[in-house]
Design a protein around this motif. Structure first.
Motif: not given
Length: 425
Positions: A185-186, A192-199, A222-230
């Protein structure tokens, strides 16, 4: 508190006696309490007070325009699963910038509609959907904000038809595939990846599975932030259940307790990993807002004794309220004006030509032909799941506001049902 109660021997909705509603609008009719609706929404809104949080009502539970309007006026966002639901939000005056678009099968036309109205976010549920959305957004010269609905493989311990967070379910991106999906996606130019969701499911009475899913989402963020996907928001979905009144039924987790535990865990995580930097938290309640705000008012057509069963045949049916036939769901049935005398065990059934057309089984009732019954806790997944099977018009809907009555959906008549059909000339 319940807004449906017996007063002077007659069941009321707030200050209005249900027989008066039946006399004015007929049966079957869905009757909702405006006060109950607003109190339920306030339980979420108050728990979010002072936080960067958004309550997006899952409108598949009940999408009547009047209900959407009342919630929009109080600042609600909306969780939608179709283009038609987006058009309902707009017709009710809802803010498209507070709309989350979920669902596994979004069409190109639905994507274009949502992009045109600049919705808050698409909850994307597969890699092919990412690529389709990128293509559609690119053709419009736009960028689509996306969140991936991650399937955390957490058992919600609910009915299998409404469990959505296991590997065997059709929903979401598998947890083990989510990191690569976000990378994908990035890399796409119009997303533009902006969030994460579950249901993880519906009618959850315990929040332990939801909190387990939250920990898995945190791990992925946390794993995404380590790859600069905030990511900027975390969407916990919905699913908190209500009490339907069955003997031995577990009391649902209080809304304030559940949200409080979510916020405490998020605050701890952000303090430990991100120096307290906030992240927006989104909730998608549906049943918890509307479920206990409504009843289905129905009239007894016949009582029919039998060798093995006694039947109470009413004018509501499986096409009006699908939950019992579909899920074998237990629904509380109350006599609107109870009689004295011994009760008999009845199966409460409708006139539809199916043996599966039942609303309740083996209920102790003292009823006779012409009496009124109320199917309780029918505010969610009632009218929205109804059909016109047997060419039956769908029920009317009425909102009670104190002592005032508002007809918010007229009863369908047979001519309405075949108005779009035509003969071969």
């Amino acid at each position: 508190m319940s807004h449906f109660f017996h007063l002077d021997g007659v069941l009321h909705a707030d200050s209005v006696a249900l027989p008066a509603i039946a006399a004015q609008f007929g049966t079957p009719t869905y009757v909702y309490s405006k006060t109950a609706l607003l109190e339920n929404f306030a339980s979420f809104a108050d728990a979010c007070e002072g936080r960067d949080a958004l309550v997006c009502y899952a409108m598949k539970a009940n999408s009547n325009l009047a209900i959407l309007d009342l919630l929009a006026q109080r600042g609600a966002g909306f969780d939608i699963v179709s283009g038609g639901e987006l058009l309902r939000v707009l017709a009710a005056g809802g803010d498209p910038r507070k709309v989350i678009f979920s669902g596994v099968g979004k069409s190109k036309a639905e994507m274009r509609l949502a992009l045109t109205h600049d919705i808050l976010c698409f909850n994307v549920e597969s890699i092919p959907e990412l690529h389709r959305l990128n293509e559609v957004a690119g053709s419009m010269g736009l960028t689509a904000r996306v969140s991936l609905r991650v399937n955390p493989n957490v058992d919600a311990k609910t009915h299998p038809y409404i469990a959505t967070g296991l590997k065997a379910n059709k929903f979401g991106v598998a947890f083990d595939d989510a990191l690569e999906a976000y990378r994908n996606a990035d890399d796409l130019p119009h997303l533009e990846p902006v969030g994460i969701d579950c249901h993880i499911g519906s009618q959850l009475l315990d929040d332990a599975p939801l909190l387990e899913a939250l920990d898995k989402l945190i791990e992925l963020v946390d794993a995404l932030a380590a790859e600069n996907i905030v990511l900027h928001h975390l969407d916990m979905g919905g699913g908190i259940g209500i009490r339907y009144g069955e003997d031995g039924e577990t009391e649902p987790v209080p809304v304030a307790d559940y949200l409080g535990r979510v916020f405490a865990r998020v605050d701890q995580w952000r303090a430990e990993k991100y120096a307290g930097a906030p992240i927006k938290v989104i909730f998608e309640p549906g049943r918890a807002i509307v479920g206990d705000t409504g009843v289905l008012l129905t009239r007894v057509e016949y009582t029919k004794p039998g060798a093995e069963k006694n039947f109470c045949i009413v004018d509501a049916a499986m096409n009006d309220l699908m939950r019992p036939a579909l899920y074998e769901a237990w629904m509380d049935v109350r006599e609107v004006a109870p009689h004295d005398g011994p009760a008999m065990l009845y199966d409460v059934v409708g006139p539809v030509c199916e043996s599966g057309d039942w609303l309740a089984r083996e209920r102790a009732l003292t009823v006779k032909q012409g009496d009124l019954l109320a199917i309780m806790q029918a505010g969610a997944y009632g009218l929205t799941m109804s059909s016109n099977y047997n060419t039956r018009g769908r029920a009317a809907e009425v909102i009670v506001d104190g002592s005032e009555l508002h007809l918010v959906r007229e009863r369908e008549n047979p001519a309405d049902l075949f108005a779009l059909e035509s003969l071969i000339k």
